[in-house]
Scaffold this motif. Structure first.
Motif, PDB file in Angstrom:
ATOM      1  N   ILE A 338       0.857  -1.181   0.000  1.00 47.24           N
ATOM      2  CA  ILE A 338       0.000   0.000   0.000  1.00 47.24           C
ATOM      3  C   ILE A 338       0.897   1.236   0.000  1.00 47.24           C
ATOM      4  O   ILE A 338       1.854   1.324   0.779  1.00 47.24           O
ATOM      5  N   LYS A 340       0.966   5.664  -0.277  1.00 52.23           N
ATOM      6  CA  LYS A 340       0.311   6.959  -0.238  1.00 52.23           C
ATOM      7  C   LYS A 340       0.869   7.771  -1.403  1.00 52.23           C
ATOM      8  O   LYS A 340       2.065   8.079  -1.447  1.00 52.23           O
ATOM      9  N   THR A 400      -4.569   6.555  -1.319  1.00 48.24           N
ATOM     10  CA  THR A 400      -4.064   5.226  -0.982  1.00 48.24           C
ATOM     11  C   THR A 400      -4.241   4.299  -2.180  1.00 48.24           C
ATOM     12  O   THR A 400      -5.363   4.101  -2.664  1.00 48.24           O
TER      13      THR A 400
END
Length: 785
Positions: A338, A340, A400
């Motif tokens: 994941i 940002k 995200t």
């Protein structure tokens, strides 16, 4: 300690006193490492483009996978920023990089014609713009030394990862990073700065030399007293930073390509921060637990109201649970992380109207991608600093995304081939930009030009020759011309055309030698090898016996004894001298002398004379069109030996030698000529020579093992129109994609594919017919001369 902390806090919140204070970094070291803020250090690297849009589907998938692995390399401790900068180059710099110099001689009219062609072609593309790609990484460390060690290790790893994708990475120095920042903060200006200037005054910093004259973060409206809050004024320009929002879950991989094709200055920054894998899994599990609880509570409430259980669950909640479960599965089983992600774009205009027009073009470009750019009101200072390749994001805007969703913004588009100070090769068939190649800069400058007859092969070669004589008049140019195609061009440029035939009065001596002829300081050793190949051609045998080789070697040593004692031109031996010394070797040499006699005293004695032509001219063309078939191989071997003499002489003088061999397939008809040419090509690079082989018989090259090896070793390959079978074989040998291959199938005259140092570019090359250069280079028999 409290006082120091208070001072830092006050300094951080204090309003800037000058424009340089608006640039939010502390120090730029000469090594290229920047201290962005206390304890945060960054490094910037430039990387080259890859032909992602022209690659076959399998290659695109492979590149996408490798780029995903590159993203997964980063951990939460390292911030990644990818910058795509498009800037307008200075007109004087552009002319210096592309135009041929005028030297005040009779060749200037040709230089002016070529410059006019380059200028006209430049208007068709976006050659005034330079597109550059950078990676900036930053990490926290206690001091500069520790940060430098860690950053260099990361840079080495990134270089290896990009090498697998076919891209090269280069670290920027401090001056180069400042020049990059200067191009964004003070566009259309040339930076003048040296680190020595900082010694003159302690109060000066690097920011003072790259900052504009001033910043106005609330510029006035053009038609009222209101002020803008979504743009800023810097110097004479108005700038604006937008961020990408409403990103669609399924996007195409050409968003950055579309934005990079905009024909005005802009800077795109992609900030990527990895989330700790364990933390990411816990967050997803926690959200999934909340959603599962909400689903259960809804079902219980529905049953209490005597309704079916499913009616207590929102439709959106069901989809969210499925997405969360899929996300959790990707994190556990499919090597996904994941991230940002924040995507910003910056542009500017000389006034608000020009800025609004450019912003509108940006917004229209991304509409087809079902996403949009939005302004950033009241935070343009932080946004501007976030666009600069410093390695930090000062905005709280982020999205995200999984690895696969982040990798869709692959920064590779289409390769350009523009080497300042090179030769004009045409225009890029996709972008219409100029193609400029400087083969002297290639690691392997040897080249081949392959194409069916009638599709502009000879014209392209003569354009290259003209460019060499105009760009580098001090270099030597040697041409093997079996079809009498280059004589007019050579004579127009003041070169020497040497006709080699039985009836010609021009002679070249195959026994010519110089002190620098050999590799190891012994010129006789290599000359003896040449004479063995020469005798092999005379005997028309595949290979000389060991005894015959010894006889030739012994005769060569005796022949050159007198010349080596007094290396003067008058003492140069001829084929007569070698024949006489070979006759003295006894009856074992009778077969050799009998075969040689026809070439010494018989009807084919054109090579039995001393050289009587000017071999000192910078441009020499060996015209072998009238050389009979029986003498073709021996003539080629003699010419190649003269070329080697020229190469060895020029090496001592520090001069480059360009060799062009037309009808290359003629050399492949004889193993001795092929072997000699192969040895010549293998030595050429380190001896300062650049070979170019030209042929329309592609099949001859593909079927000859030595020729295939030479083709594979070439750093410069120009492919014009090819027959379908030949195109398929070349594509397999050179790893050309199907999309690239279509540029050499059914191609127009003067169009094809250019490969230079692994950069593959489709090209078009149409030359104005109303020029003197065109009349010199044209070989079309149907066109009136």
């Amino acid at each position: 300690m409290n006082a120091a902390q208070s001072a830092r806090s006050i300094k951080k919140c204090r309003a800037p006193e000058k424009a340089a204070d608006c640039l939010q970094y502390e120090r730029m070291y000469e090594s290229g490492i920047c201290e962005v803020e206390p304890g945060l250090f960054s490094m910037t690297m430039a990387f080259t483009d890859v032909n992602f849009q022209l690659a076959r589907q399998e290659e695109q998938k492979s590149l996408f996978t490798q780029y995903s692995e590159f993203l997964n390399y980063f951990d939460p401790d390292t911030h990644l920023q990818i910058s795509l900068v498009t800037r307008r180059v200075d007109e004087a710099e552009f002319r210096r990089d592309t135009f041929l110099p005028l030297r005040g001689d009779n060749r200037d009219r040709y230089s002016e014609e070529m410059n006019r062609v380059i200028s006209e072609k430049a208007l068709q593309g976006q050659n005034g713009l330079i597109r550059e790609k950078y990676i900036t990484i930053s990490l926290h460390e206690d001091d500069y030394r520790k940060a430098q060690v860690r950053l260099l290790k990361r840079a080495e790893d990134i270089q290896n990862l990009f090498k697998r994708m076919g891209s090269t990475v280069r670290r920027l120095s401090g001056i180069e990073r400042l020049n990059l920042l200067h191009g964004i903060t003070r566009p259309e200006e040339v930076m003048g700065f040296s680190y020595d200037w900082l010694l003159a005054e302690d109060s000066l910093t690097t920011k003072d030399f790259i900052a504009p004259s001033g910043y106005n973060w609330k510029p006035e409206h053009d038609d009222s007293r209101a002020v803008y809050n979504d743009r800023y004024q810097f110097g004479e320009y108005y700038g604006k930073v937008l961020y990408l929002r409403d990103i669609a879950p399924q996007m195409k991989d050409n968003l950055l390509s579309l934005l990079s094709d905009l024909d005005f200055d802009n800077a795109i920054s992609i900030h990527v921060d990895a989330v700790e894998q364990r933390e990411a899994v816990e967050q997803v599990q926690k959200q999934l637990a909340y959603m599962q609880k909400e689903k259960g509570d809804g079902m219980v409430n529905a049953v209490r109201m005597n309704l079916p259980a499913y009616m207590g669950v929102r439709y959106e909640l069901t989809n969210q649970i499925e997405d969360a479960e899929e996300l959790l599965d990707n994190l556990h089983n499919y090597n996904q992380k994941i991230f940002k992600v924040c995507i910003l774009i910056h542009t500017y205009g000389r006034n608000n109207a020009e800025l609004d027009e450019r912003v509108q073009q940006i917004c229209n470009t991304v509409q087809q991608q079902t996403c949009r750019f939005s302004p950033i009101p009241f935070e343009q200072c932080a946004a501007m600093n976030s666009v600069l390749p410093l390695g930090k994001k000062w905005l709280a805007l982020e999205r995200t995304l999984l690895t696969v969703n982040t990798a869709i913004y692959v920064p590779f588009t289409t390769q350009e081939l523009f080497q300042p100070g090179g030769l004009y090769e045409g225009t890029n068939a996709r972008s219409k930009n100029l193609i400029m190649v400087n083969r002297k800069l290639l690691p392997a400058p040897a080249g081949m030009v392959l194409g069916m007859t009638g599709f502009g092969k000879s014209f392209a070669v003569m354009q290259m020759m003209a460019g060499i004589m105009l760009r580098w008049p001090e270099d030597d140019l040697v041409i093997i011309d079996p079809e009498n195609e280059y004589a007019r061009l050579v004579e127009a440029f003041g070169g020497e055309v040497i006709e080699i035939s039985a009836s010609s009065k021009s002679h070249i001596n195959p026994m010519d030698i110089s002190e620098d002829y050999g590799d190891e300081g012994n010129p006789i050793q290599l000359k003896s090898q040449f004479l063995r190949d020469f005798c092999q051609l005379v005997l028309n045998s595949k290979e000389l016996s060991a005894q015959e080789c010894s006889l030739v070697d012994r005769a060569a040593l005796i022949t050159y004894q007198k010349y080596l004692l007094h290396p003067e031109r008058e003492q140069m031996p001829s084929l007569h001298d070698f024949y006489n010394n070979l006759s003295l070797q006894g009856p074992q040499a009778k077969a050799l002398t009998m075969a040689l006699s026809m070439y010494v005293d018989g009807t084919m004695d054109l090579f039995a004379h001393q050289t009587n032509v000017d071999l000192q001219n910078h441009c020499i063309c060996f015209n072998t069109v009238k050389l009979g078939k029986s003498m073709q191989s021996i003539g080629m071997m003699t010419v190649l030996d003269q070329i080697w003499n020229r190469i060895t002489r020029n090496r001592v003088l520090g001069r480059r030698t360009w060799i062009f061999t037309d009808e290359f397939q003629l050399l492949l008809g004889n193993s001795a000529c092929t072997n000699y040419y192969f040895e010549l090509s293998s030595r050429a690079r380190k001896w300062g020579a650049i070979l170019t082989s030209i042929t329309q018989h592609v099949r001859s090259v593909l079927n000859n093992e030595d020729a295939r090896r030479m083709l594979s070793d070439c750093g410069y390959i120009k492919l014009l129109n090819q027959a379908p079978d030949d195109a398929n074989d070349i594509a397999r040998l050179l790893h050309i994609s199907d999309e690239e291959k279509r540029y050499i199938e059914n191609a127009e005259v003067g169009s094809g594919l250019l490969i230079a140092d692994k950069v593959v570019v489709p090209f078009n090359n149409t030359f104005p017919q109303d020029t003197e250069l065109f009349r010199l280079m044209d070989t079309n028999p149907n066109r009136k001369k």
